[in-house]
Design an enzyme around this catalytic site. Structure first.
Site, PDB file in Angstrom:
ATOM      1  N   ARG A  14       0.793  -1.227   0.000  1.00 52.50           N
ATOM      2  CA  ARG A  14       0.000   0.000   0.000  1.00 52.50           C
ATOM      3  C   ARG A  14       0.831   1.286   0.000  1.00 52.50           C
ATOM      4  O   ARG A  14       0.362   2.329  -0.451  1.00 52.50           O
ATOM      5  CB  ARG A  14      -0.928   0.020   1.217  1.00 52.50           C
ATOM      6  CG  ARG A  14      -0.209   0.017   2.558  1.00 52.50           C
ATOM      7  CD  ARG A  14      -1.186   0.035   3.719  1.00 52.50           C
ATOM      8  NE  ARG A  14      -0.514  -0.057   4.996  1.00 52.50           N
ATOM      9  CZ  ARG A  14       0.053   0.958   5.632  1.00 52.50           C
ATOM     10  NH1 ARG A  14       0.029   2.171   5.093  1.00 52.50           N
ATOM     11  NH2 ARG A  14       0.658   0.781   6.785  1.00 52.50           N
ATOM     12  N   LYS A  27       0.086 -20.363   5.327  1.00 58.58           N
ATOM     13  CA  LYS A  27      -0.739 -20.754   6.461  1.00 58.58           C
ATOM     14  C   LYS A  27      -0.890 -19.551   7.400  1.00 58.58           C
ATOM     15  O   LYS A  27      -0.067 -18.620   7.347  1.00 58.58           O
ATOM     16  CB  LYS A  27      -0.116 -21.961   7.173  1.00 58.58           C
ATOM     17  CG  LYS A  27       1.316 -21.730   7.705  1.00 58.58           C
ATOM     18  CD  LYS A  27       1.334 -21.156   9.089  1.00 58.58           C
ATOM     19  CE  LYS A  27       2.729 -20.968   9.635  1.00 58.58           C
ATOM     20  NZ  LYS A  27       2.763 -20.213  10.897  1.00 58.58           N
ATOM     21  N   HIS A  72       5.981 -24.400   5.020  1.00 63.56           N
ATOM     22  CA  HIS A  72       7.417 -24.488   4.715  1.00 63.56           C
ATOM     23  C   HIS A  72       8.099 -25.637   5.448  1.00 63.56           C
ATOM     24  O   HIS A  72       9.210 -26.029   5.087  1.00 63.56           O
ATOM     25  CB  HIS A  72       8.119 -23.158   5.023  1.00 63.56           C
ATOM     26  CG  HIS A  72       8.261 -22.856   6.478  1.00 63.56           C
ATOM     27  ND1 HIS A  72       7.290 -22.204   7.207  1.00 63.56           N
ATOM     28  CD2 HIS A  72       9.267 -23.106   7.351  1.00 63.56           C
ATOM     29  CE1 HIS A  72       7.689 -22.057   8.444  1.00 63.56           C
ATOM     30  NE2 HIS A  72       8.889 -22.595   8.569  1.00 63.56           N
ATOM     31  N   LYS A 117      11.564 -28.621   4.731  1.00 66.33           N
ATOM     32  CA  LYS A 117      12.721 -28.907   5.570  1.00 66.33           C
ATOM     33  C   LYS A 117      13.396 -30.199   5.104  1.00 66.33           C
ATOM     34  O   LYS A 117      12.739 -31.208   4.833  1.00 66.33           O
ATOM     35  CB  LYS A 117      12.294 -29.057   7.029  1.00 66.33           C
ATOM     36  CG  LYS A 117      11.775 -27.788   7.676  1.00 66.33           C
ATOM     37  CD  LYS A 117      12.893 -26.846   8.047  1.00 66.33           C
ATOM     38  CE  LYS A 117      12.375 -25.663   8.848  1.00 66.33           C
ATOM     39  NZ  LYS A 117      13.470 -24.728   9.206  1.00 66.33           N
ATOM     40  N   ASP A 136      -1.784 -21.464  14.467  1.00 59.76           N
ATOM     41  CA  ASP A 136      -0.593 -20.957  13.794  1.00 59.76           C
ATOM     42  C   ASP A 136       0.448 -22.044  13.537  1.00 59.76           C
ATOM     43  O   ASP A 136       1.165 -21.997  12.533  1.00 59.76           O
ATOM     44  CB  ASP A 136       0.040 -19.837  14.634  1.00 59.76           C
ATOM     45  CG  ASP A 136       1.132 -19.091  13.896  1.00 59.76           C
ATOM     46  OD1 ASP A 136       0.976 -18.871  12.673  1.00 59.76           O
ATOM     47  OD2 ASP A 136       2.132 -18.713  14.532  1.00 59.76           O
ATOM     48  N   HIS A 162       2.231 -27.256  10.801  1.00 59.66           N
ATOM     49  CA  HIS A 162       3.551 -27.840  11.022  1.00 59.66           C
ATOM     50  C   HIS A 162       3.476 -29.173  11.779  1.00 59.66           C
ATOM     51  O   HIS A 162       4.063 -30.178  11.362  1.00 59.66           O
ATOM     52  CB  HIS A 162       4.437 -26.884  11.814  1.00 59.66           C
ATOM     53  CG  HIS A 162       4.690 -25.578  11.130  1.00 59.66           C
ATOM     54  ND1 HIS A 162       4.528 -25.400   9.783  1.00 59.66           N
ATOM     55  CD2 HIS A 162       5.109 -24.377  11.621  1.00 59.66           C
ATOM     56  CE1 HIS A 162       4.829 -24.146   9.459  1.00 59.66           C
ATOM     57  NE2 HIS A 162       5.176 -23.519  10.561  1.00 59.66           N
ATOM     58  N   LYS A 211       5.732 -20.777  22.676  1.00 60.61           N
ATOM     59  CA  LYS A 211       6.601 -19.613  22.519  1.00 60.61           C
ATOM     60  C   LYS A 211       7.143 -19.197  23.884  1.00 60.61           C
ATOM     61  O   LYS A 211       6.559 -19.512  24.913  1.00 60.61           O
ATOM     62  CB  LYS A 211       5.836 -18.463  21.869  1.00 60.61           C
ATOM     63  CG  LYS A 211       5.469 -18.726  20.406  1.00 60.61           C
ATOM     64  CD  LYS A 211       4.775 -17.525  19.783  1.00 60.61           C
ATOM     65  CE  LYS A 211       4.496 -17.757  18.302  1.00 60.61           C
ATOM     66  NZ  LYS A 211       5.751 -17.796  17.512  1.00 60.61           N
TER      67      LYS A 211
END
Length: 502
Positions: free
Chosen positions: A60, A165, A195, A199, A252, A257, A347
């Site tokens: 943008r 994703k 992704h 791997k 997430d 994954h 996390k």
């Protein structure tokens, strides 16, 4: 490689800055993208013999081509200025808002110019590196402006779309988005990016399992006690609060994954190493994962949130978004009947670690019970990051006159064995998109099965009691200290079965 144009929607965002542009530059340095476009001395005769590519950033903010190239250079920090100077000559910028047609029409003009320079309709890749909320809007304009149809004359077969994703927010929204995609593109044009499938170690799982005769005979419930999958990250959400809050670790990370890592362990041998046969085997494994009923979620799933999360930028002060999840489930196949899978992701953990541990049934006590056996015997460890590799824990006698047993580790590292550092997964992802190879990309049936599993857990976390509208019986959200392995309840989840996290 044939000429192509790579359009990145959200070209100034984290994904483009941290993954896409660095991977594209690395591929360019390795000579895998073709020759740069020499703007200053464009020679059509030479160019017909050369290989060209164009990269267009769509975002943008108002930038000229030169301003955008400078910005990308500041974000990527290239290690080879000469190569970077050539690479950025292929980068262009298109200002546009995702929900306004003007930018898309101007994009068409740029693409037509590139086709004219090459003298043919060149492959177009549209990469949606934006927040998922923008997907349907962008797809709608790709359709209404006929960008999705290529430059005409049946060229749509050379048009591809890549979507990051999370692909939806639950089963219903994933199905709606998939239906939208199917009205615009054929399945062979759609690249649903996870992704982790790029791997090296995840790819090597197929070769490791099925090319080595010593493993396949014991890869079943007669010999395997349980399987652990860990996805831990030291960092928090950083500046992604506006995306992560309300999404959470389950959507997430777990939906994509972790499900792919579980599939790599539990899938049956593909009929061949072809694209569809591998995807058939992977889809079958994910479909076989037993859903956890909403009423059982509180006993089979632990959710947590790290201390201080609610004070992060763009996070609600009363947020119940989980930054940690641990769960126990089963894969309903003859091979793995009765074998529990323990999966956790979080996390602000103790370290960066992604690995699979396949724990075999302890049998050494039959012969050596009077001498004592290690609590856990043979373990096959597949390390995804850091330091991708594979290891095997075995039991050996400690040197000395007495019989004493200990575990020792045998390790294989890609870097040590082959003398090269494993490429970033995005380099493999991008090369496969450009070559049209979908083997390492999610198919719609894979996504539907994984979302069905995840949606049941989400329903359990917000299960209502009675006919009222208020949420009740909601599963607890445990707060854990930063730099730990998550809430203590995650240890209890596996501990009540007489096992422990490795």
């Amino acid at each position: 490689m044939s000429p192509f144009v790579f359009v990145i929607f959200g070209a100034t965002g984290d994904l483009a800055r941290n993954k896409l542009f660095p991977a594209l530059f690395k591929l360019f340095k390795n000579g895998q993208l073709g020759d740069p476009v020499r703007q200053a001395s464009f020679d059509k005769t030479q160019d017909k013999q050369g290989k060209q590519f164009y990269i267009i950033g769509f975002a943008r903010r108002p930038f000229t081509n030169e301003e955008f190239r400078k910005l990308i250079g500041e974000m990527v920090h290239p290690d080879d200025q000469n190569a970077w100077g050539e690479f950025i000559q292929n980068i262009y910028y298109q200002q546009g808002l995702f929900d306004q047609e003007k930018g898309y029409l101007q994009l068409i003009e740029k693409l037509n110019t590139f086709d004219q320079e090459v003298g043919a309709c060149i492959t177009r890749v549209f990469y949606l590196a934006t927040q998922p909320d923008n997907y349907e809007t962008i797809l709608g304009f790709l359709q209404s402006t006929k960008l999705s149809e290529g430059c005409g004359q049946g060229s749509s077969k050379w048009t591809r779309v890549a979507i990051e994703k999370p692909f939806g927010k639950d089963l219903k929204t994933a199905q709606m988005l998939d239906k939208k995609l199917a009205t615009i593109f054929d399945e062979k044009q759609i690249f649903r990016v996870d992704h982790y499938l790029g791997k090296e170690t995840v790819q090597n799982m197929i070769a490791f399992r099925f090319a080595n005769g010593i493993f396949e005979p014991v890869w079943n419930n007669k010999y395997i006690d349980h399987v652990q999958v860990t996805w831990d990250e030291k960092e928090g959400i950083k500046d992604r609060g506006d995306f992560f809050d309300g999404v959470g670790i389950l959507r997430d990370v777990a939906q994509n994954h972790l499900m792919q890592l579980v599939a790599a362990v539990s899938m049956e041998q593909p009929k061949s190493f072809s694209k569809e046969d591998v995807r058939d085997a992977r889809a079958g494994a994910i479909k076989a994962i037993e859903c956890i009923n909403p009423e059982d979620v509180s006993s089979a799933v632990v959710r947590g949130q790290y201390e201080g999360y609610r004070h992060e930028k763009d996070v609600s002060p009363d947020s119940t978004t989980e930054t940690f999840a641990a769960m126990k489930f089963f894969v309903n196949t003859p091979r793995f009947t009765g074998v529990p899978f323990y999966v956790r992701a979080g996390k602000k953990m103790a370290q960066n670690l992604v690995e699979i541990n396949i724990v075999f049934i302890q049998t050494c006590h039959i012969l050596f019970k009077e001498y004592g056996c290690p609590e856990i015997g043979n373990v096959l460890k597949i390390r995804i990051q850091p330091d991708e590799g594979i290891g095997m824990r075995v039991i050996a006698k400690r040197p000395g006159g007495k019989v004493a047993l200990e575990t020792v580790d045998m390790k294989f590292s890609y870097e040590d064995e082959f003398g090269v550092k494993v490429n970033d997964a995005y380099e493999k992802v991008l090369m496969d998109i450009l070559s049209g190879d979908q083997m390492l990309f999610n198919r719609s049936d894979e996504l539907e099965s994984s979302w069905e599993f995840i949606t049941k857990i989400l329903q359990g976390w917000s299960r209502e009691a009675g006919s009222g509208s208020a949420r009740k019986n909601e599963s607890p959200l445990y707060v854990y200290k930063q730099g730990t392995w998550g809430p203590a309840e995650a240890n209890e989840l596996i501990g009540k079965d007489g096992r422990k996290w490795l």
